[in-house]
Design a protein around this motif. Sequence first.
Motif, PDB file in Angstrom:
ATOM      1  N   PRO A   3       0.822  -1.210   0.000  1.00  0.00           N
ATOM      2  CA  PRO A   3       0.000   0.000   0.000  1.00  0.00           C
ATOM      3  C   PRO A   3       0.860   1.267   0.000  1.00  0.00           C
ATOM      4  N   VAL A   4       0.348   2.272  -0.690  1.00  0.00           N
ATOM      5  CA  VAL A   4       1.066   3.546  -0.854  1.00  0.00           C
ATOM      6  C   VAL A   4       0.149   4.684  -0.404  1.00  0.00           C
ATOM      7  N   SER A   5       0.744   5.664   0.264  1.00  0.00           N
ATOM      8  CA  SER A   5       0.047   6.910   0.581  1.00  0.00           C
ATOM      9  C   SER A   5       0.511   7.961  -0.409  1.00  0.00           C
ATOM     10  N   ALA A   6      -0.417   8.734  -0.932  1.00  0.00           N
ATOM     11  CA  ALA A   6      -0.059   9.851  -1.813  1.00  0.00           C
ATOM     12  C   ALA A   6      -0.190  11.145  -1.021  1.00  0.00           C
ATOM     13  N   LEU A   7       0.828  12.001  -1.137  1.00  0.00           N
ATOM     14  CA  LEU A   7       0.802  13.311  -0.503  1.00  0.00           C
ATOM     15  C   LEU A   7       0.941  14.369  -1.591  1.00  0.00           C
ATOM     16  N   ARG A  40      -5.656  10.428  -7.308  1.00  0.00           N
ATOM     17  CA  ARG A  40      -6.719   9.421  -7.130  1.00  0.00           C
ATOM     18  C   ARG A  40      -6.567   8.273  -8.127  1.00  0.00           C
ATOM     19  N   ALA A  41      -6.131   8.594  -9.332  1.00  0.00           N
ATOM     20  CA  ALA A  41      -5.972   7.575 -10.382  1.00  0.00           C
ATOM     21  C   ALA A  41      -4.796   6.641 -10.121  1.00  0.00           C
ATOM     22  N   CYS A  42      -3.979   6.960  -9.150  1.00  0.00           N
ATOM     23  CA  CYS A  42      -2.825   6.110  -8.831  1.00  0.00           C
ATOM     24  C   CYS A  42      -3.211   4.895  -7.993  1.00  0.00           C
ATOM     25  N   GLY A  43      -4.429   4.909  -7.446  1.00  0.00           N
ATOM     26  CA  GLY A  43      -4.888   3.765  -6.669  1.00  0.00           C
ATOM     27  C   GLY A  43      -4.215   3.630  -5.316  1.00  0.00           C
ATOM     28  N   CYS A  44      -3.841   4.735  -4.715  1.00  0.00           N
ATOM     29  CA  CYS A  44      -3.161   4.706  -3.421  1.00  0.00           C
ATOM     30  C   CYS A  44      -4.140   4.378  -2.296  1.00  0.00           C
ATOM     31  N   ALA A  45      -3.601   3.852  -1.211  1.00  0.00           N
ATOM     32  CA  ALA A  45      -4.412   3.470  -0.060  1.00  0.00           C
ATOM     33  C   ALA A  45      -4.981   4.685   0.650  1.00  0.00           C
ATOM     34  N   GLU A  46      -4.280   5.809   0.612  1.00  0.00           N
ATOM     35  CA  GLU A  46      -4.780   7.036   1.213  1.00  0.00           C
ATOM     36  C   GLU A  46      -4.231   8.224   0.442  1.00  0.00           C
ATOM     37  N   LEU A  47      -4.976   9.319   0.515  1.00  0.00           N
ATOM     38  CA  LEU A  47      -4.585  10.546  -0.176  1.00  0.00           C
ATOM     39  C   LEU A  47      -4.613  11.679   0.834  1.00  0.00           C
ATOM     40  N   ARG A 106       1.559  11.875 -15.368  1.00  0.00           N
ATOM     41  CA  ARG A 106       0.709  10.753 -15.776  1.00  0.00           C
ATOM     42  C   ARG A 106       0.578   9.745 -14.624  1.00  0.00           C
ATOM     43  N   PRO A 107      -0.650   9.317 -14.310  1.00  0.00           N
ATOM     44  CA  PRO A 107      -0.829   8.329 -13.241  1.00  0.00           C
ATOM     45  C   PRO A 107       0.002   7.069 -13.454  1.00  0.00           C
ATOM     46  N   SER A 108       0.155   6.631 -14.704  1.00  0.00           N
ATOM     47  CA  SER A 108       0.946   5.419 -14.966  1.00  0.00           C
ATOM     48  C   SER A 108       2.402   5.610 -14.548  1.00  0.00           C
ATOM     49  N   ASP A 109       2.946   6.811 -14.753  1.00  0.00           N
ATOM     50  CA  ASP A 109       4.324   7.080 -14.335  1.00  0.00           C
ATOM     51  C   ASP A 109       4.417   7.135 -12.812  1.00  0.00           C
ATOM     52  N   ALA A 110       3.426   7.739 -12.176  1.00  0.00           N
ATOM     53  CA  ALA A 110       3.407   7.808 -10.710  1.00  0.00           C
ATOM     54  C   ALA A 110       3.330   6.401 -10.114  1.00  0.00           C
ATOM     55  N   ARG A 111       2.518   5.530 -10.704  1.00  0.00           N
ATOM     56  CA  ARG A 111       2.418   4.154 -10.208  1.00  0.00           C
ATOM     57  C   ARG A 111       3.743   3.421 -10.364  1.00  0.00           C
ATOM     58  N   ARG A 112       4.435   3.668 -11.467  1.00  0.00           N
ATOM     59  CA  ARG A 112       5.730   3.000 -11.683  1.00  0.00           C
ATOM     60  C   ARG A 112       6.761   3.435 -10.652  1.00  0.00           C
ATOM     61  N   VAL A 113       6.821   4.721 -10.350  1.00  0.00           N
ATOM     62  CA  VAL A 113       7.787   5.176  -9.345  1.00  0.00           C
ATOM     63  C   VAL A 113       7.364   4.695  -7.959  1.00  0.00           C
ATOM     64  N   ALA A 114       6.057   4.580  -7.710  1.00  0.00           N
ATOM     65  CA  ALA A 114       5.577   4.108  -6.409  1.00  0.00           C
ATOM     66  C   ALA A 114       5.918   2.647  -6.155  1.00  0.00           C
ATOM     67  N   ALA A 115       6.268   1.909  -7.207  1.00  0.00           N
ATOM     68  CA  ALA A 115       6.539   0.475  -7.082  1.00  0.00           C
ATOM     69  C   ALA A 115       8.013   0.137  -6.881  1.00  0.00           C
ATOM     70  N   VAL A 116       8.906   1.125  -6.833  1.00  0.00           N
ATOM     71  CA  VAL A 116      10.331   0.806  -6.721  1.00  0.00           C
ATOM     72  C   VAL A 116      10.635   0.141  -5.379  1.00  0.00           C
ATOM     73  N   ASP A 117      11.732  -0.617  -5.354  1.00  0.00           N
ATOM     74  CA  ASP A 117      12.110  -1.356  -4.150  1.00  0.00           C
ATOM     75  C   ASP A 117      13.082  -0.602  -3.249  1.00  0.00           C
ATOM     76  N   THR A 118      13.746   0.411  -3.775  1.00  0.00           N
ATOM     77  CA  THR A 118      14.730   1.146  -2.975  1.00  0.00           C
ATOM     78  C   THR A 118      14.037   2.146  -2.054  1.00  0.00           C
ATOM     79  N   PRO A 119      14.751   2.683  -1.062  1.00  0.00           N
ATOM     80  CA  PRO A 119      14.143   3.651  -0.147  1.00  0.00           C
ATOM     81  C   PRO A 119      13.605   4.904  -0.835  1.00  0.00           C
ATOM     82  N   ILE A 120      14.221   5.311  -1.955  1.00  0.00           N
ATOM     83  CA  ILE A 120      13.773   6.493  -2.686  1.00  0.00           C
ATOM     84  C   ILE A 120      13.630   6.153  -4.155  1.00  0.00           C
ATOM     85  N   GLY A 121      12.549   6.648  -4.763  1.00  0.00           N
ATOM     86  CA  GLY A 121      12.350   6.536  -6.201  1.00  0.00           C
ATOM     87  C   GLY A 121      12.065   7.916  -6.764  1.00  0.00           C
TER      88      GLY A 121
END
Length: 191
Positions: A3-7, A40-47, A106-121
Amino acid sequence: MAPVSALVLAAGGSRRLGEAKQLLPFRGRTLLDATLDTARACGCAELLVTLGGSAAAIRATVDLAGVRVIENPDFGTGCGSSIRSAVPFVTTDRLLLLLGDQPRVRPSDARRVAAVDTPIGVCRYADGLGHPFLFQRPVFAELAGLHGDKAVWKLLHSGRFAVTEVPVDGPVPIDVDTREDYERLLGEDRR
């Protein structure tokens, strides 16, 4: 993906523009509405959104349904204060940071960066690095101590955390700080 929070950072006082940029007309609504739609289009758990300058007018105008609003009384000291004020309210281990005046991410780009495994994307656009950023829980203590406008950039380049750059097509989306930026955004949107 976890799960991801968007700020969305929208607390600025718009000193360079001279009016609340969050409320500028864009696509039949406001600039901030467009950015919140992206989040909202990123599908985050909270905004979450931070407000400061023009908070009352924003609350009266912008669709904040499903958004946790965090008031930042120190908004005049820079973006660092908005991030610092929001971190205690983040309930997930991943924080996607978006700028309230950058509606063409673009929401698709935001979702891709939200999926990285490192501490910062971070997004790697054709002309450089840009928002949105992702921060994972191990970075939150640093985020809670940020000061100033370029604080996240200093953290990104500090070397203290591994960073993944996510390749994104096209240039860094326009960030509206001046009347010229806004006119350029409108011009691009008409194309």
